[in-house]
Motif scaffolding. Structure first.
Motif, short mmCIF file in Angstrom:
data_model
loop_
_atom_site.label_atom_id
_atom_site.label_comp_id
_atom_site.label_asym_id
_atom_site.label_seq_id
_atom_site.Cartn_x
_atom_site.Cartn_y
_atom_site.Cartn_z
N VAL A 196 0.84 -1.21 0.00
CA VAL A 196 0.00 0.00 0.00
C VAL A 196 0.86 1.25 0.00
O VAL A 196 0.62 2.21 -0.76
CB VAL A 196 -0.94 -0.01 1.22
N TRP A 197 1.91 1.26 0.86
CA TRP A 197 2.79 2.45 0.91
C TRP A 197 3.50 2.65 -0.43
O TRP A 197 3.60 3.78 -0.92
CB TRP A 197 3.82 2.31 2.02
N LEU A 243 2.43 1.77 -3.38
CA LEU A 243 1.44 2.22 -4.35
C LEU A 243 1.09 3.69 -4.14
O LEU A 243 1.02 4.48 -5.10
CB LEU A 243 0.18 1.36 -4.24
N LEU A 244 0.88 4.09 -2.88
CA LEU A 244 0.52 5.48 -2.60
C LEU A 244 1.62 6.45 -3.00
O LEU A 244 1.36 7.48 -3.64
CB LEU A 244 0.19 5.64 -1.10
N PHE A 245 2.87 6.11 -2.63
CA PHE A 245 3.97 6.99 -2.98
C PHE A 245 4.18 7.08 -4.48
O PHE A 245 4.43 8.15 -5.04
CB PHE A 245 5.26 6.53 -2.29
N LEU A 254 0.87 8.99 -5.89
CA LEU A 254 0.55 10.35 -5.44
C LEU A 254 1.73 11.31 -5.49
O LEU A 254 1.56 12.48 -5.82
CB LEU A 254 -0.02 10.29 -4.01
#
Length: 204
Positions: free
Chosen positions: A36-37, A39-41, A44
């Motif tokens: 998740v981290w 993917l978010l970084f 975004l």
């Protein structure tokens, strides 16, 4: 999905797994959140990721990898299992000289070769007995494979050609096809050279 299944693209890499464990991770949720981290970084703030110096990332990786080395156990490992220690050193050198994948592959091949060599250990004992005119007894024990076949044949070929020889294979845990064929051929040759060879084979 990779985190939930424990697949290699996510956190099966040892440094990432160790980082999760050292941070207190106890369940598969750590692997999922790891994804998740990422993917978010990546989705975004990709520009922010590009600002991180590669040298800094490399330094973190080297530091995390260094913490995985069991320095206190290297001494006992060398004293008790030198073969394992040599494979460890060879793997580390191969990783530094080539890449992670090629180095680990080289270490894996060395470990497989070492295991094959150890499991093929065979002991050859020649017992002449008290009567010099009596039969020679050759006892094989261990695992008779093609890796040790030259040693076995060298011992047998060095025996007198005109003596009665009893080849005892009852203590062998394993005999591969190459060894079985070679021993049978040796017995046939010995019988043709005015000697007598009797082979005691384990029952199937």
């Amino acid at each position: 999905l990779c985190g939930a299944l424990g697949a290699l693209p996510m956190t099966a890499v040892i440094v990432r797994s160790a980082a999760n464990v050292q941070a207190g991770a106890r369940t598969k949720a750590s692997r999922v959140l790891h994804g998740v981290w990422l993917l978010l970084f990546a989705a975004l703030v990709p520009a922010a990721l590009g600002l991180i110096p590669v040298a800094a990332l490399a330094g973190i990786l080297v530091y995390s990898g260094w913490k995985l080395i069991p320095l206190k156990e290297l001494g006992p490992l060398w004293r008790e299992h030198r073969g394992e220690a040599l494979i460890l050193v060879a793997t580390a050198v191969a990783i530094i000289a080539t890449s992670m994948f090629e180095g680990v592959l080289a270490g894996l091949l060395l470990a497989v070769a070492k295991t094959a060599w150890e499991t093929s250990h065979v002991h050859v004992q020649v017992d002449e007995g008290s009567d010099r005119n009596g039969p020679l007894r050759v006892v094989l024990s261990g695992n008779a494979t093609f890796l040790r076949l030259p040693r076995i044949l060298d011992t047998l070929e060095g025996l007198p050609k005109d003596r009665h020889i009893e080849l005892d294979l009852l203590d062998l845990r394993h005999v591969d096809h190459a060894c079985s064929t070679a021993l049978t051929n040796w017995a046939d040759r010995h019988n043709k050279e005015k000697g007598v060879a009797r082979v005691l084979m384990p029952s199937a």
